[in-house]
Scaffold this motif. Structure first.
Motif, PDB file in Angstrom:
ATOM      1  N   ALA A  60       0.879  -1.234   0.016  1.00 30.26           N
ATOM      2  CA  ALA A  60      -0.011   0.210  -0.090  1.00 30.26           C
ATOM      3  C   ALA A  60       0.755   1.169  -0.113  1.00 30.26           C
ATOM      4  CB  ALA A  60      -0.800  -0.073   1.204  1.00 30.26           C
ATOM      5  N   THR A  61       0.182   2.333  -0.163  1.00 35.04           N
ATOM      6  CA  THR A  61       0.864   3.539  -0.317  1.00 35.04           C
ATOM      7  C   THR A  61       0.950   4.070   1.053  1.00 35.04           C
ATOM      8  OG1 THR A  61      -1.122   4.928  -0.115  1.00 35.04           O
ATOM      9  CG2 THR A  61      -0.184   4.201  -2.496  1.00 35.04           C
ATOM     10  N   TYR A  62       1.447   5.373   1.281  1.00 34.49           N
ATOM     11  CA  TYR A  62       1.430   6.087   2.644  1.00 34.49           C
ATOM     12  C   TYR A  62       0.151   6.424   3.167  1.00 34.49           C
ATOM     13  CZ  TYR A  62       2.395   9.863  -0.511  1.00 34.49           C
ATOM     14  OH  TYR A  62       2.242  10.816  -1.692  1.00 34.49           O
ATOM     15  N   ARG A  63      -0.888   6.659   2.433  1.00 29.85           N
ATOM     16  CA  ARG A  63      -2.111   6.999   3.167  1.00 29.85           C
ATOM     17  C   ARG A  63      -2.855   5.652   3.138  1.00 29.85           C
ATOM     18  NH1 ARG A  63      -4.081  11.797   1.531  1.00 29.85           N
ATOM     19  NH2 ARG A  63      -2.922  12.079  -0.383  1.00 29.85           N
ATOM     20  N   GLY A  94       8.180   4.133  12.826  1.00 28.10           N
ATOM     21  CA  GLY A  94       8.014   4.459  11.419  1.00 28.10           C
ATOM     22  C   GLY A  94       6.825   5.562  11.163  1.00 28.10           C
ATOM     23  N   GLY A  95       5.945   5.945  12.263  1.00 23.13           N
ATOM     24  CA  GLY A  95       4.914   6.801  12.065  1.00 23.13           C
ATOM     25  C   GLY A  95       4.026   6.537  11.066  1.00 23.13           C
ATOM     26  N   SER A  96       3.215   7.465  10.738  1.00 23.25           N
ATOM     27  CA  SER A  96       2.013   7.248   9.814  1.00 23.25           C
ATOM     28  C   SER A  96       2.185   6.728   8.555  1.00 23.25           C
ATOM     29  CB  SER A  96       1.263   8.867   9.693  1.00 23.25           C
ATOM     30  OG  SER A  96       0.295   8.821   8.540  1.00 23.25           O
ATOM     31  N   MET A  97       3.476   6.929   7.844  1.00 29.30           N
ATOM     32  CA  MET A  97       3.626   6.733   6.590  1.00 29.30           C
ATOM     33  C   MET A  97       4.304   5.288   6.528  1.00 29.30           C
ATOM     34  SD  MET A  97       5.327  10.174   5.108  1.00 29.30           S
ATOM     35  CE  MET A  97       5.205   9.806   3.532  1.00 29.30           C
ATOM     36  N   HIS A  98       4.510   4.412   7.471  1.00 29.19           N
ATOM     37  CA  HIS A  98       5.001   3.218   7.499  1.00 29.19           C
ATOM     38  C   HIS A  98       4.547   2.174   8.389  1.00 29.19           C
ATOM     39  CE1 HIS A  98       8.387   6.002   6.552  1.00 29.19           C
ATOM     40  NE2 HIS A  98       8.615   5.251   5.646  1.00 29.19           N
ATOM     41  N   LEU A  99       3.220   1.715   8.184  1.00 30.30           N
ATOM     42  CA  LEU A  99       2.561   0.954   8.870  1.00 30.30           C
ATOM     43  C   LEU A  99       2.927  -0.510   8.137  1.00 30.30           C
ATOM     44  CD1 LEU A  99      -0.752   2.609   9.250  1.00 30.30           C
ATOM     45  CD2 LEU A  99       1.033   2.534  10.985  1.00 30.30           C
ATOM     46  N   ASP A 101       3.000  -4.675   8.777  1.00 33.51           N
ATOM     47  CA  ASP A 101       2.784  -5.876   9.589  1.00 33.51           C
ATOM     48  C   ASP A 101       2.624  -7.055   8.805  1.00 33.51           C
ATOM     49  OD1 ASP A 101       1.868  -7.745  11.281  1.00 33.51           O
ATOM     50  OD2 ASP A 101       0.183  -6.561  12.290  1.00 33.51           O
ATOM     51  N   PRO A 102       4.036  -8.046   8.892  1.00 35.86           N
ATOM     52  CA  PRO A 102       3.898  -9.342   7.925  1.00 35.86           C
ATOM     53  C   PRO A 102       2.902 -10.322   8.497  1.00 35.86           C
ATOM     54  CG  PRO A 102       6.187  -8.567   8.557  1.00 35.86           C
ATOM     55  CD  PRO A 102       5.159  -7.589   9.457  1.00 35.86           C
ATOM     56  N   SER A 103       2.563 -10.281   9.738  1.00 35.64           N
ATOM     57  CA  SER A 103       1.697 -11.200  10.172  1.00 35.64           C
ATOM     58  C   SER A 103       0.385 -11.291   9.498  1.00 35.64           C
ATOM     59  CB  SER A 103       1.542 -11.258  11.816  1.00 35.64           C
ATOM     60  OG  SER A 103       0.606  -9.898  12.122  1.00 35.64           O
ATOM     61  N   HIS A 104      -0.031 -10.033   8.920  1.00 36.72           N
ATOM     62  CA  HIS A 104      -1.194  -9.702   8.327  1.00 36.72           C
ATOM     63  C   HIS A 104      -0.934  -9.801   6.698  1.00 36.72           C
ATOM     64  CE1 HIS A 104      -2.856  -8.618  12.310  1.00 36.72           C
ATOM     65  NE2 HIS A 104      -4.096  -9.113  11.552  1.00 36.72           N
ATOM     66  N   PHE A 105       0.306  -9.838   6.370  1.00 33.25           N
ATOM     67  CA  PHE A 105       0.676 -10.089   4.786  1.00 33.25           C
ATOM     68  C   PHE A 105       0.482  -8.499   4.377  1.00 33.25           C
ATOM     69  CE2 PHE A 105      -0.450 -14.221   5.631  1.00 33.25           C
ATOM     70  CZ  PHE A 105       0.757 -14.940   5.434  1.00 33.25           C
ATOM     71  N   PHE A 106       0.533  -7.559   5.157  1.00 35.74           N
ATOM     72  CA  PHE A 106       0.341  -6.169   4.802  1.00 35.74           C
ATOM     73  C   PHE A 106       1.756  -5.380   4.741  1.00 35.74           C
ATOM     74  CE2 PHE A 106      -0.786  -1.698   5.856  1.00 35.74           C
ATOM     75  CZ  PHE A 106      -1.763  -1.516   4.778  1.00 35.74           C
ATOM     76  N   TYR A 107       2.536  -4.931   3.615  1.00 34.08           N
ATOM     77  CA  TYR A 107       3.665  -4.414   3.311  1.00 34.08           C
ATOM     78  C   TYR A 107       3.228  -2.817   3.039  1.00 34.08           C
ATOM     79  CZ  TYR A 107       4.411  -9.222   3.394  1.00 34.08           C
ATOM     80  OH  TYR A 107       4.469 -10.618   3.614  1.00 34.08           O
ATOM     81  N   GLY A 108       2.551  -1.906   4.058  1.00 34.73           N
ATOM     82  CA  GLY A 108       2.087  -0.884   3.730  1.00 34.73           C
ATOM     83  C   GLY A 108       3.007   0.468   3.996  1.00 34.73           C
ATOM     84  N   GLY A 109       2.872   1.490   3.446  1.00 38.22           N
ATOM     85  CA  GLY A 109       3.191   2.759   4.268  1.00 38.22           C
ATOM     86  C   GLY A 109       4.834   2.865   3.304  1.00 38.22           C
ATOM     87  N   ASP A 110       4.827   2.962   1.985  1.00 36.52           N
ATOM     88  CA  ASP A 110       5.952   3.303   1.404  1.00 36.52           C
ATOM     89  C   ASP A 110       6.034   4.715   1.063  1.00 36.52           C
ATOM     90  OD1 ASP A 110       8.093   3.805  -0.604  1.00 36.52           O
ATOM     91  OD2 ASP A 110       8.189   1.535  -0.857  1.00 36.52           O
ATOM     92  N   ALA A 111       6.961   5.297   1.596  1.00 34.11           N
ATOM     93  CA  ALA A 111       7.038   7.012   1.389  1.00 34.11           C
ATOM     94  C   ALA A 111       7.280   7.534   0.262  1.00 34.11           C
ATOM     95  CB  ALA A 111       7.843   7.447   2.722  1.00 34.11           C
ATOM     96  N   ILE A 112       7.825   6.753  -0.528  1.00 33.35           N
ATOM     97  CA  ILE A 112       8.146   7.071  -1.877  1.00 33.35           C
ATOM     98  C   ILE A 112       7.095   6.630  -3.040  1.00 33.35           C
ATOM     99  CG2 ILE A 112       9.979   6.745  -3.765  1.00 33.35           C
ATOM    100  CD1 ILE A 112      11.148   7.702  -1.167  1.00 33.35           C
ATOM    101  N   VAL A 113       6.824   7.706  -3.610  1.00 38.20           N
ATOM    102  CA  VAL A 113       5.671   7.634  -4.625  1.00 38.20           C
ATOM    103  C   VAL A 113       6.044   6.394  -5.491  1.00 38.20           C
ATOM    104  CG1 VAL A 113       4.119   8.666  -6.443  1.00 38.20           C
ATOM    105  CG2 VAL A 113       4.768   9.808  -4.323  1.00 38.20           C
TER     106      VAL A 113
END
Length: 318
Positions: A60-63, A94-99, A101-113
């Motif tokens: 996912a994105t940082y939003r 990490g803060g808002s932009m870097h959530l 969690d591998p346990s949910h297979f969620f690789y979210g919050g990449d700050a680079i567009v």
């Protein structure tokens, strides 16, 4: 979609919006630091896409606050991360932009567009090599489609028929630049047409998004190769909390908010699934309670110790 799922989507969308307003409020108080990109107005896409793609990896994105909640991450842990506390999803570092969690297979919050799109391609490649039935979904904004890595990713995914769903969240703005000032057309799916099947969906309609993502997920899992799905949405806030959103007229915003995804789903619950006002009120109250508890949890949690700054910097040999 059945009645129970529709109610769950509504609950998560309301929870997501209330969470975002609480995050904004606490940012203004100074309890949330760094950047804060709110998802208000786009909850239908964020929630329905996650629920329709429960099996597999998500980039996912940082939003990503609402996406993370819909993916199953605890609102308390997400809010604590925004507050920079050790109980946060990423330990407060990490803060808002870097959530993440591998346990949910969620690789979210990449700050680079667009920076996460090649990562998703690599993950899909790994899934393919492993012979896994699970696919991969990568969510990105319309602005990311102008980057070179985006086209490289399309090429590799199509060449190797990877099980990858490209989900473009087209809210027409890359920060304050309208997409039609940076691309020759509004529909960014045209960029993907030479490479793969493309579809579009009303991103303000949760039911439509759920059905579109479910269909695309099934296709990639059956080995048809990558799919490009474009969802047309509208964010109500500026690019980030520091953005006044002055580049959009009041008429544009009125038109945008007339398509509110939460109100649309509420109407569908009433008219299609005959949900009573009491049921709707209970879901909204439950969402508010969850957000209130998340804020208190974040406020009362401790900050990370200084020496944790050096943890998770390098891979440790086993």
């Amino acid at each position: 979609m059945n009645k129970l799922l529709a109610q769950e989507l509504y609950y998560l969308m309301v929870l997501g919006r209330k969470f975002e307003y609480a995050a904004k409020e606490n940012y203004m108080k100074g309890d949330v630091s760094g950047f804060l990109h709110l998802d208000i107005g786009q909850e239908a896409l964020s929630v329905a896409a996650m629920k329709a793609f429960e099996k597999g990896d998500v980039f996912a994105t940082y939003r990503e606050h609402v996406m993370a909640i819909a993916r199953g991450l605890e609102p308390k842990a997400i809010m604590a991360e925004l507050f920079g506390k050790k109980t946060g999803v990423s330990g407060g570092k990490g803060g808002s932009m870097h959530l993440f969690d591998p346990s949910h297979f969620f690789y979210g919050g990449d700050a680079i567009v667009g920076g996460h799109i090649p990562n998703a391609v690599g993950c899909a490649y790994a899934r393919d090599i492993q012979g896994s039935d699970d696919g991969v979904m990568v969510v990105f904004g319309d602005g990311a489609t102008n980057g070179g890595a985006f086209f490289e990713s399309l090429n590799i995914a199509a060449t190797h028929k990877l099980p990858l769903l490209f989900l473009c969240e087209n809210n027409e703005y890359a920060i304050g630049t309208n997409i039609q000032r940076a691309a020759p057309f509004k529909q960014q799916s045209k960029k993907a047409e030479p490479y793969m099947l493309t579809y579009s969906v009303d991103g303000m309609d949760a039911v439509a998004v759920y059905e579109a993502v479910s269909s695309a997920r099934k296709q990639i899992e059956e080995g048809h190769g990558p799919i490009f799905l474009e969802a047309f949405t509208c964010r109500y806030e500026g690019h980030s909390v520091s953005d006044s959103n002055a580049y959009r007229s009041s008429q544009e915003m009125s038109h945008c908010k007339a398509k509110d995804p939460i109100e649309k789903l509420k109407t569908q619950l009433h008219e299609h699934w005959q949900c009573s006002e009491e049921i709707i009120d209970a879901l909204e109250a439950k969402a508010q309670k969850s957000v209130d508890e998340a804020v208190v949890f974040a406020q009362e949690s401790k900050e990370p110790e200084a020496d944790t700054l050096y943890e998770h910097v390098f891979v440790e040999e086993v």
